[in-house]
Write a protein that holds these residues in place. Structure first.
Motif, PDB file in Angstrom:
ATOM      1  N   VAL A   1      46.092  82.300 -70.120  1.00  0.00           N
ATOM      2  CA  VAL A   1      44.873  82.967 -69.657  1.00  0.00           C
ATOM      3  C   VAL A   1      45.151  83.838 -68.440  1.00  0.00           C
ATOM      4  O   VAL A   1      44.527  84.893 -68.263  1.00  0.00           O
ATOM      5  CB  VAL A   1      43.750  81.936 -69.386  1.00  0.00           C
ATOM      6  CG1 VAL A   1      44.006  81.131 -68.115  1.00  0.00           C
ATOM      7  CG2 VAL A   1      42.391  82.633 -69.314  1.00  0.00           C
ATOM      8  N   LEU A   2      46.113  83.444 -67.609  1.00  0.00           N
ATOM      9  CA  LEU A   2      46.505  84.302 -66.493  1.00  0.00           C
ATOM     10  C   LEU A   2      47.017  85.656 -66.993  1.00  0.00           C
ATOM     11  O   LEU A   2      46.650  86.711 -66.460  1.00  0.00           O
ATOM     12  CB  LEU A   2      47.589  83.622 -65.655  1.00  0.00           C
ATOM     13  CG  LEU A   2      47.150  82.517 -64.694  1.00  0.00           C
ATOM     14  CD1 LEU A   2      48.364  81.745 -64.200  1.00  0.00           C
ATOM     15  CD2 LEU A   2      46.390  83.107 -63.517  1.00  0.00           C
ATOM     16  N   VAL A   3      47.868  85.611 -68.002  1.00  0.00           N
ATOM     17  CA  VAL A   3      48.392  86.844 -68.585  1.00  0.00           C
ATOM     18  C   VAL A   3      47.257  87.663 -69.187  1.00  0.00           C
ATOM     19  O   VAL A   3      47.153  88.879 -68.967  1.00  0.00           O
ATOM     20  CB  VAL A   3      49.460  86.540 -69.661  1.00  0.00           C
ATOM     21  CG1 VAL A   3      49.816  87.806 -70.438  1.00  0.00           C
ATOM     22  CG2 VAL A   3      50.700  85.964 -69.025  1.00  0.00           C
ATOM     23  N   ASP A   4      46.393  86.994 -69.966  1.00  0.00           N
ATOM     24  CA  ASP A   4      45.285  87.696 -70.612  1.00  0.00           C
ATOM     25  C   ASP A   4      44.410  88.405 -69.581  1.00  0.00           C
ATOM     26  O   ASP A   4      44.076  89.587 -69.734  1.00  0.00           O
ATOM     27  CB  ASP A   4      44.406  86.707 -71.391  1.00  0.00           C
ATOM     28  CG  ASP A   4      45.139  86.036 -72.536  1.00  0.00           C
ATOM     29  OD1 ASP A   4      46.308  86.366 -72.775  1.00  0.00           O
ATOM     30  OD2 ASP A   4      44.533  85.160 -73.188  1.00  0.00           O
ATOM     31  N   VAL A   5      44.039  87.676 -68.543  1.00  0.00           N
ATOM     32  CA  VAL A   5      43.139  88.232 -67.533  1.00  0.00           C
ATOM     33  C   VAL A   5      43.817  89.375 -66.783  1.00  0.00           C
ATOM     34  O   VAL A   5      43.209  90.425 -66.543  1.00  0.00           O
ATOM     35  CB  VAL A   5      42.659  87.131 -66.565  1.00  0.00           C
ATOM     36  CG1 VAL A   5      41.947  87.740 -65.358  1.00  0.00           C
ATOM     37  CG2 VAL A   5      41.736  86.154 -67.283  1.00  0.00           C
ATOM     38  N   ASN A   6      45.089  89.198 -66.413  1.00  0.00           N
ATOM     39  CA  ASN A   6      45.782  90.267 -65.689  1.00  0.00           C
ATOM     40  C   ASN A   6      45.917  91.533 -66.529  1.00  0.00           C
ATOM     41  O   ASN A   6      45.706  92.647 -66.039  1.00  0.00           O
ATOM     42  CB  ASN A   6      47.159  89.793 -65.225  1.00  0.00           C
ATOM     43  CG  ASN A   6      47.091  88.989 -63.938  1.00  0.00           C
ATOM     44  OD1 ASN A   6      46.034  88.538 -63.523  1.00  0.00           O
ATOM     45  ND2 ASN A   6      48.227  88.811 -63.298  1.00  0.00           N
ATOM     46  N   LEU A   7      46.274  91.374 -67.808  1.00  0.00           N
ATOM     47  CA  LEU A   7      46.383  92.539 -68.684  1.00  0.00           C
ATOM     48  C   LEU A   7      45.032  93.221 -68.852  1.00  0.00           C
ATOM     49  O   LEU A   7      44.928  94.457 -68.813  1.00  0.00           O
ATOM     50  CB  LEU A   7      46.942  92.131 -70.054  1.00  0.00           C
ATOM     51  CG  LEU A   7      48.417  91.731 -70.110  1.00  0.00           C
ATOM     52  CD1 LEU A   7      48.763  91.189 -71.493  1.00  0.00           C
ATOM     53  CD2 LEU A   7      49.315  92.922 -69.773  1.00  0.00           C
ATOM     54  N   TYR A   8      43.989  92.419 -69.036  1.00  0.00           N
ATOM     55  CA  TYR A   8      42.637  92.960 -69.189  1.00  0.00           C
ATOM     56  C   TYR A   8      42.205  93.697 -67.933  1.00  0.00           C
ATOM     57  O   TYR A   8      41.710  94.832 -67.989  1.00  0.00           O
ATOM     58  CB  TYR A   8      41.677  91.821 -69.513  1.00  0.00           C
ATOM     59  CG  TYR A   8      40.211  92.199 -69.453  1.00  0.00           C
ATOM     60  CD1 TYR A   8      39.696  93.216 -70.247  1.00  0.00           C
ATOM     61  CD2 TYR A   8      39.338  91.522 -68.606  1.00  0.00           C
ATOM     62  CE1 TYR A   8      38.344  93.553 -70.196  1.00  0.00           C
ATOM     63  CE2 TYR A   8      37.999  91.846 -68.544  1.00  0.00           C
ATOM     64  CZ  TYR A   8      37.508  92.866 -69.338  1.00  0.00           C
ATOM     65  OH  TYR A   8      36.171  93.191 -69.281  1.00  0.00           O
ATOM     66  N   LEU A   9      42.409  93.068 -66.767  1.00  0.00           N
ATOM     67  CA  LEU A   9      41.975  93.684 -65.522  1.00  0.00           C
ATOM     68  C   LEU A   9      42.773  94.951 -65.202  1.00  0.00           C
ATOM     69  O   LEU A   9      42.249  95.891 -64.604  1.00  0.00           O
ATOM     70  CB  LEU A   9      42.052  92.682 -64.368  1.00  0.00           C
ATOM     71  CG  LEU A   9      41.053  91.520 -64.445  1.00  0.00           C
ATOM     72  CD1 LEU A   9      41.225  90.584 -63.247  1.00  0.00           C
ATOM     73  CD2 LEU A   9      39.612  92.019 -64.523  1.00  0.00           C
ATOM     74  N   LYS A  10      44.037  94.976 -65.603  1.00  0.00           N
ATOM     75  CA  LYS A  10      44.814  96.212 -65.448  1.00  0.00           C
ATOM     76  C   LYS A  10      44.137  97.357 -66.196  1.00  0.00           C
ATOM     77  O   LYS A  10      43.957  98.457 -65.651  1.00  0.00           O
ATOM     78  CB  LYS A  10      46.236  96.026 -65.990  1.00  0.00           C
ATOM     79  CG  LYS A  10      47.245  95.452 -65.023  1.00  0.00           C
ATOM     80  CD  LYS A  10      48.640  95.411 -65.635  1.00  0.00           C
ATOM     81  CE  LYS A  10      49.174  96.799 -65.948  1.00  0.00           C
ATOM     82  NZ  LYS A  10      50.581  96.776 -66.440  1.00  0.00           N
ATOM     83  N   ASP A  11      43.761  97.117 -67.435  1.00  0.00           N
ATOM     84  CA  ASP A  11      43.085  98.147 -68.217  1.00  0.00           C
ATOM     85  C   ASP A  11      41.733  98.506 -67.604  1.00  0.00           C
ATOM     86  O   ASP A  11      41.360  99.681 -67.543  1.00  0.00           O
ATOM     87  CB  ASP A  11      42.892  97.683 -69.655  1.00  0.00           C
ATOM     88  CG  ASP A  11      44.137  97.871 -70.512  1.00  0.00           C
ATOM     89  OD1 ASP A  11      45.127  98.440 -70.010  1.00  0.00           O
ATOM     90  OD2 ASP A  11      44.122  97.452 -71.685  1.00  0.00           O
ATOM     91  N   VAL A  12      41.000  97.491 -67.155  1.00  0.00           N
ATOM     92  CA  VAL A  12      39.685  97.731 -66.546  1.00  0.00           C
ATOM     93  C   VAL A  12      39.811  98.637 -65.334  1.00  0.00           C
ATOM     94  O   VAL A  12      39.071  99.625 -65.186  1.00  0.00           O
ATOM     95  CB  VAL A  12      39.021  96.396 -66.151  1.00  0.00           C
ATOM     96  CG1 VAL A  12      37.865  96.620 -65.176  1.00  0.00           C
ATOM     97  CG2 VAL A  12      38.525  95.663 -67.382  1.00  0.00           C
ATOM     98  N   VAL A  13      40.749  98.318 -64.451  1.00  0.00           N
ATOM     99  CA  VAL A  13      40.904  99.103 -63.222  1.00  0.00           C
ATOM    100  C   VAL A  13      41.289 100.547 -63.557  1.00  0.00           C
ATOM    101  O   VAL A  13      40.762 101.498 -62.958  1.00  0.00           O
ATOM    102  CB  VAL A  13      41.937  98.460 -62.281  1.00  0.00           C
ATOM    103  CG1 VAL A  13      42.255  99.381 -61.108  1.00  0.00           C
ATOM    104  CG2 VAL A  13      41.420  97.120 -61.763  1.00  0.00           C
ATOM    105  N   LYS A  14      42.169 100.718 -64.514  1.00  0.00           N
ATOM    106  CA  LYS A  14      42.563 102.078 -64.898  1.00  0.00           C
ATOM    107  C   LYS A  14      41.386 102.850 -65.486  1.00  0.00           C
ATOM    108  O   LYS A  14      41.200 104.044 -65.202  1.00  0.00           O
ATOM    109  CB  LYS A  14      43.720 102.015 -65.905  1.00  0.00           C
ATOM    110  CG  LYS A  14      45.031 101.546 -65.286  1.00  0.00           C
ATOM    111  CD  LYS A  14      46.122 101.392 -66.337  1.00  0.00           C
ATOM    112  CE  LYS A  14      47.420 100.901 -65.729  1.00  0.00           C
ATOM    113  NZ  LYS A  14      48.477 100.677 -66.737  1.00  0.00           N
ATOM    114  N   GLU A  15      40.563 102.177 -66.293  1.00  0.00           N
ATOM    115  CA  GLU A  15      39.383 102.834 -66.863  1.00  0.00           C
ATOM    116  C   GLU A  15      38.374 103.184 -65.773  1.00  0.00           C
ATOM    117  O   GLU A  15      37.779 104.275 -65.792  1.00  0.00           O
ATOM    118  CB  GLU A  15      38.738 101.922 -67.909  1.00  0.00           C
ATOM    119  CG  GLU A  15      39.552 101.768 -69.181  1.00  0.00           C
ATOM    120  CD  GLU A  15      39.113 100.585 -70.024  1.00  0.00           C
ATOM    121  OE1 GLU A  15      38.062  99.975 -69.700  1.00  0.00           O
ATOM    122  OE2 GLU A  15      39.801 100.264 -71.000  1.00  0.00           O
TER     123      GLU A  15
END
Length: 426
Positions: free
Chosen positions: A112-126
């Protein structure tokens, strides 16, 4: 299905309470869970814990799951606890023992740490892209209306002359600070926690540098305990960056609501951007900007909600952090929606010219008048008193023009410098 199932049934009430709405929220993470599993499977193949054929089969099956997610065909039924258990089940049904091996050398904690970090990376870029689009629009409006004068206020009292160019570009430059906050958040989440397992690493000879490169993380969260402690800190950092953007949007929206009112009457919105009243046929309400203001004020509370959930937790994993998704994920969607609708609506704002022709705005120019006296050789305090006396006895003559030259002033907005600052920060 539960990844921790030992054959001892869990009370249904306990299960319902502990799972909560995690299944619905985990749909957001499904693609990222599959991406993390692809990198993990490749790494297990590299170190010999999976055969080449098992690795290929797992990667292909996980790519099919990603396609299903992107096509809206992926579900997490009530029989599954979360996205991790659903994906492992699909792999096991399709591939048998190879599917059962995917959890080797990891835990749901680092998953879940990986999932959240990958998701938040995309969110911040968007979010950065949306903020940049809003910046470009505000700068365009600033250039277009830079010479249209507008009253400036302090304490909601008439203060000094401003302009629509100054107003629009003020919010544009403020967005650069928000970009800086988003960049800081990106730096925090762009670290790979995979391999920290339940928080204390693994006795398997895993290659964490390999998964870092596979997943496109900038660096590795080296210490396994530090990786676990990043849960909560990553979400809070992103929430603070979101709060910064929300604060800018909220303040701008409040200005729009004020400036649209008949008492100010500085701007108008076309009818298709306003709403009416059920009993007052004359009403044209700025509901869009009122809702942006309200939603963004809610978003500004998010960092403190996350703080209260996490601030007294010791090191190691705790189930409390599951609750972070409930506040963060909807807030992300709300902020994206607010940015989208702001960009849509702001482009049609119509500014009014000749606002300062109204006599009540004559006092905006008292400072300009006394400054001219100072330039002519009169000490500042004497000039101040002289203008005050003119105001008192009704003899003040407003110049109704500005001669400001310093950087960032009404007649020298430095729009090109602001654009460069955004370019350098972005």
């Amino acid at each position: 299905m539960k990844l921790w199932e030992k054959g001892i049934p869990t009370d249904k009430q306990i299960e319902h309470f502990t799972v909560g709405n995690d299944r619905e929220l985990d749909l957001v993470l499904a693609k990222y869970d599959a991406l993390g599993s692809i990198a993990h499977a490749k790494m297990l193949g590299q170190i010999g814990l999976l055969t080449d054929s098992e690795t290929v089969a797992l990667v292909l099956a996980l790519e099919e799951i990603i396609a299903a997610v992107e096509n809206g065909k992926f579900e997490i039924e009530d029989s599954f606890e979360d996205v991790h258990s659903k994906i492992e089940y699909l792999l096991t049904v399709k591939l048998g023992d190879a599917g059962k091996k995917i959890h080797t050398a990891r835990s749901r904690n680092d998953q879940v740490l990986v999932d959240v970090n990958l998701y938040l990376k995309d969110v911040v870029k968007e979010l950065k892209e949306q903020v940049k689009s809003l910046f470009d629009l505000l700068m365009e409006l600033a250039e277009k209306h830079q010479n249209v004068l507008l009253p400036g206020y302090t304490h909601l009292q008439i203060a000094m002359p401003s302009s629509f160019g100054m107003w629009f570009s003020a919010y544009a430059e403020t967005l650069i600070d928000d970009i800086t906050m988003l960049n800081a958040a990106l730096k925090i989440v762009d670290q790979n926690p995979l391999g920290s397992a339940a928080g204390y690493g693994s006795s398997f000879p895993i290659d964490r540098t390999f998964t870092t490169q596979e997943l496109g993380f900038e660096t590795l969260k080296f210490n396994s305990v530090a990786a676990q402690m990043s849960r909560g800190k990553s979400e809070k950092t992103v929430a603070f960056a979101m709060s910064s953007v929300a604060a800018t949007l909220s303040k701008f929206s409040m200005d729009v609501c004020l400036y649209m009112s008949q008492n100010f009457d500085f701007i108008t919105l076309p009818s298709h951007l306003t709403t009416g009243s059920s009993i007052m046929p004359h009403k044209k309400n700025p509901d869009v900007f009122e809702l942006i203001r309200g939603k963004c004020n809610k978003i500004q509370a998010l960092p403190y909600e996350i703080t209260l959930i996490t601030n007294n937790l010791p090191s190691g994993y705790h189930r409390d952090v599951q609750l972070l998704k409930e506040g963060l994920f909807p807030a992300i969607q709300n902020l994206k929606a607010c940015l989208d609708i702001a960009i849509f609506a702001i482009k049609d704002i119509a500014v009014k010219e000749h606002i300062l022709d109204d006599k009540k705005y004559d006092y905006l120019f008292t400072v300009d008048s006394l400054n001219e006296m100072v330039v002519a050789g009169i000490p500042f305090r004497d000039a101040y008193k002289a203008v005050a006396e003119q105001l008192e006895n009704g003899t003040f003559q407003s110049p109704k023009e500005t001669k400001h030259t310093h950087e960032g002033s009404i007649n020298n907005l430095c729009l090109d410098a602001i654009k460069k600052k955004m370019s350098d920060s972005y």
